[in-house]
Design a protein around this motif. Structure first.
Motif: not given
Lengths: 166, 610
Positions: A10, A45, A161, B287-288, B303, B305
């Motif tokens: 992550s 990602g 995710m 989200v990232k 990232l 979403l």
């Protein structure tokens, strides 16, 4: 004292600087395929980090018909290039098929933990990503769970995710 | 030869036969690679027939090139070029893609595709061996669906390694939309130039490359190892804010402080919606964070979403350009809706900048009553995400009003002006067929200068702006070097540092003057081809201008009333022509061509003067 490279998918940015510095250190050139650590970014990602987990039972070492593999003081797998015939027995024996054989290169390629100071960990922390960290080696065989195929690991990360609907 | 292999792989798509194209070191020394090398090879090949070459014919080659810095300088870019269906010159488009590294690891400096396939195909290149395969199972797909499916196809068809990198087109490229991009890694686009359409004409859906070798050897490996690490540290240190927020910070900074952000087709350049900012995006959609490309110490991507009505939309940040063109320029000031539109542009394989520009142009025409509900089939409204998504899909599929808008802002304006019998080009915010990036010049606070777009060899491309001094990082010569190197503009610190790097890799021992001469040479040759043009457009001195809108005063914000003046632009034009060695009509002089080692192209001047 055996050490271990902690890998956190992550936190991994997919930058692959670990691969680059690994090949610079061991091959003196940028050669991603010859890196002892690989990052698979199949789903953008969501990278999957792949390198030797130094299994508690070292199936690669016992599988070698030529006694070319041994375990070093940090828990790393050492390859004796002279003895290695690149027969591929260790690749088959490894639950993650981690060792790599490259055409034109003598000896199978396995992470040797850079004699206790892995370059990949250094660059990852210098760059502030901290996806790779050096820790004491965890006990038992649970670390083998990291050896799932990159495609499968990617799919799991994607479901995590996006939710079950994917 | 150090830092290069000295060869390109050329594939004839009609036959599937590949052969090696040898490139002498002198060509690299003069043009580096990427944008420069492509311009040289194309000018040499087509020369006096340049004007006749239709960019949307299979004859137009598509070039995927690397440069001497590929894989050695932190960060990676792949150069995507050919004759541009937007400008009719060569546009050096770049996209972050590991295809660049894999090409080098295959023993080649680039891949050239000539001709076209009969039916949809994909290309897989392994260590220089070319496989041309059927792509009917992925034709029509884009985004994550395509990426997942193509990875499994590669595995089945050619036993491809997991994660083999590829570039691809979405439906927009298949439909030859002039704002179609060559896509990479879900959210990356080589947008400027319109090479997605060039790939579509060739019926090539995707290009995957895998190489198992090392990169080419370099002149001074010891120095490189230490320079590589210190460059990583310096770039990391300088770009910490980028690590956290990426270019998304511009959504607030460029919009609110600099007042240089397109709002409703550039009718304004300012907004004060605090949630329409990097922080808004961070808290609502990321989200990232961070997310990076190969070899990058910056990691400007995040990232994103969002979920809406059972659909999941994934994309990057969006970066500032997408936030501007698929946000404020369309009257959208909402992070989630901007992410949705950005993700949709990725999936359709559209350049978000140029598609957001033509959409804004269409909405303004609708607002002014030039386009009507009868013609469009639905209402076009600023900030209405439903109609915007519908319009974007119509463009990608060339449906209804999308048919004309798919020609891009410049051509759509010309066609509609003729249809309506009124001049609509004044609402077209473009230069030489390429729409202007999301950085205005009216407030004079952002980086482009009043002649930046007007004189650029790549028109409105905000990553290739002209400026003064001509031999500096403020000028297009610098951007030409970056796109030919081939490096990412965000990992480069300064010209001297980059030159040191280049010398360590190649052993050329160039000085700064010689370094910038490379940039001048590339720009000048691009300029020459721009003057020759193509079947549907050519450019003269009158086109060395800003979009009319830039001469209108800003109506809102802290720089209300500010604009640029025509006299000022004319004066700067003359100064620029003189400094770079072009005549009063902006045509490179024969003397300049010879001084830059471009004497072989001097006969082309006769055609320009016709």
């Amino acid at each position: 004292m055996p050490i271990w490279i902690l890998r956190d998918f992550s936190k991994c940015s997919s930058c692959k600087l670990c691969e680059i510095v690994c090949s610079l250190k061991h091959e003196n050139m940028v050669w991603p395929e010859a890196a002892r650590i690989r990052v698979y970014e199949i789903i953008p990602g969501l990278p999957v980090i792949s390198l030797c987990v130094q299994c508690d039972d070292y199936p690669c070492v016992s599988s070698c018909p030529f006694q070319a593999l041994s375990v070093g003081e940090h828990g790393e797998v050492l390859v004796d290039k002279e003895k290695c015939t690149m027969c591929g027995a260790c690749v088959t024996a490894c639950p993650g098929n981690i060792p790599r054989i490259l055409p034109g290169k003598q000896g199978v390629i396995i992470c040797n933990l850079c004699n206790g100071e892995p370059e990949c960990v250094k660059v990852c922390s210098e760059m502030g990503y901290h996806a790779l960290q050096l820790v004491n080696k965890p006990e038992g065989g649970v670390v083998k769970n990291y050896l799932v195929k990159p495609e499968e690991a990617s799919t799991k990360l994607l479901v995590k995710m996006m939710g079950e609907a994917e | 030869m150090k830092g290069f292999w000295g060869r390109l792989l050329e594939v004839d798509l009609a036959t599937g036969v590949a052969h090696v194209l040898e490139i002498p070191e002198k060509a690299y020394r003069m043009f580096l690679g990427g944008r420069g090398l492509a311009t040289y090879l194309l000018a040499k090949k087509y020369g006096e027939k340049w004007r006749l070459l239709d960019p949307l014919s299979p004859e137009n080659p598509l070039m995927l090139l690397t440069g001497p810095l590929t894989g050695y300088y932190p960060g990676v870019k792949l150069s995507v070029t050919g004759k541009s269906p937007q400008s009719n010159s060569v546009v050096g488009s770049v996209v972050s893609s590991e295809v660049a590294v894999e090409l080098k690891a295959s023993g080649f400096d680039g891949l050239v595709l000539k001709g076209g396939c009969e039916k949809p195909c994909y290309i897989y290149v392994e260590n220089g061996r070319v496989h041309l395969r059927d792509a009917s199972d992925i034709w029509g797909l884009g985004g994550l669906k395509l990426i997942k499916k193509f990875h499994s196809i590669l595995k089945e068809d050619v036993n491809g390694e997991p994660g083999t990198p590829f570039v691809y087109i979405g439906p927009a490229g298949e439909n030859k939309v002039r704002t179609a991009a060559v896509m990479s890694k879900l959210a990356h686009a080589a947008g400027y130039g319109g090479y997605g359409a060039v790939m579509g004409v060739k019926k090539v859906k995707a290009i995957a490359v895998k190489g198992y070798g090392s990169l080419p050897s370099i002149y001074d490996p010891e120095s490189l190892s230490s320079l590589f690490r210190s460059t990583l540290r310096n770039v990391r240190e300088r770009m910490k804010r980028f690590r956290q927020w990426g270019t998304t910070e511009g959504t607030w900074y460029t919009g609110y402080y600099l007042s240089s952000m397109p709002v409703r087709n550039w009718q304004e350049e300012w907004h004060d919606v605090k949630n329409f900012s990097h922080v808004g995006f961070e808290l609502e959609t990321w989200v990232k964070n961070p997310w990076a490309d190969w070899g990058c110490p910056v990691a400007c991507m995040k990232l994103s979403l969002v979920k809406r009505e059972g659909e999941v939309y994934v994309t990057d940040n969006p970066d500032y350009e997408m936030a501007a063109y698929l946000g404020s320029n369309l009257g959208v000031f909402n992070p989630k809706e901007t992410v949705l539109l950005s993700s949709l542009a990725d999936e359709l394989g559209l350049c978000g900048i140029q598609t957001g520009n033509v959409m804004g142009f269409a909405i303004e025409l609708y607002e002014k009553g030039v386009l009507t509900r009868d013609e469009v089939g639905y209402e076009l409204k600023w900030g209405d995400v439903e109609c915007l998504a519908r319009l974007m899909r119509d463009i990608a599929h060339r449906r209804g009003i999308g048919e004309v808008l798919a020609e891009g802002t410049y051509r759509a304006a010309r066609i509609l002006s003729e249809q309506k019998g009124v001049d609509l080009t004044r609402y077209a915010v473009q230069v030489k067929g390429i729409t202007v990036g999301a950085h205005g010049v009216r407030s004079r606070r952002d980086y482009p200068q009043p002649i930046s777009y007007a004189l650029s060899a790549q028109g409105g491309d905000h990553t290739s702006v002209a400026g003064f001094p001509v031999d500096s990082t403020e000028s297009e010569t610098w951007y030409a070097i970056l796109d030919s190197g081939v490096v990412c503009m965000f990992t480069v610190l300064d010209d001297k540092g980059l030159l040191e790097y280049l010398n360590i890799i190649t052993g050329w021992g160039l000085n700064l003057n010689e370094f910038y001469s490379i940039g001048r040479r590339i720009i000048t040759l691009q300029r020459l081809l721009l003057s020759l043009g193509g079947p549907d457009a050519e450019w003269g001195v009158r086109d060395d201008d800003n979009p009319p809108r830039f001469y209108e005063p800003l109506p809102t914000g802290p720089y209300r009333g500010s604009s640029i003046g025509r006299d000022e632009v004319e004066e700067l034009k003359k100064k620029y022509y003189a400094e770079i060695g072009w005549d009063e009509r902006g045509i490179p002089t024969e003397e300049t061509l010879r001084a830059l080692g471009l004497g072989e192209f001097a006969p082309l001047l006769n055609q320009v003067r016709e």
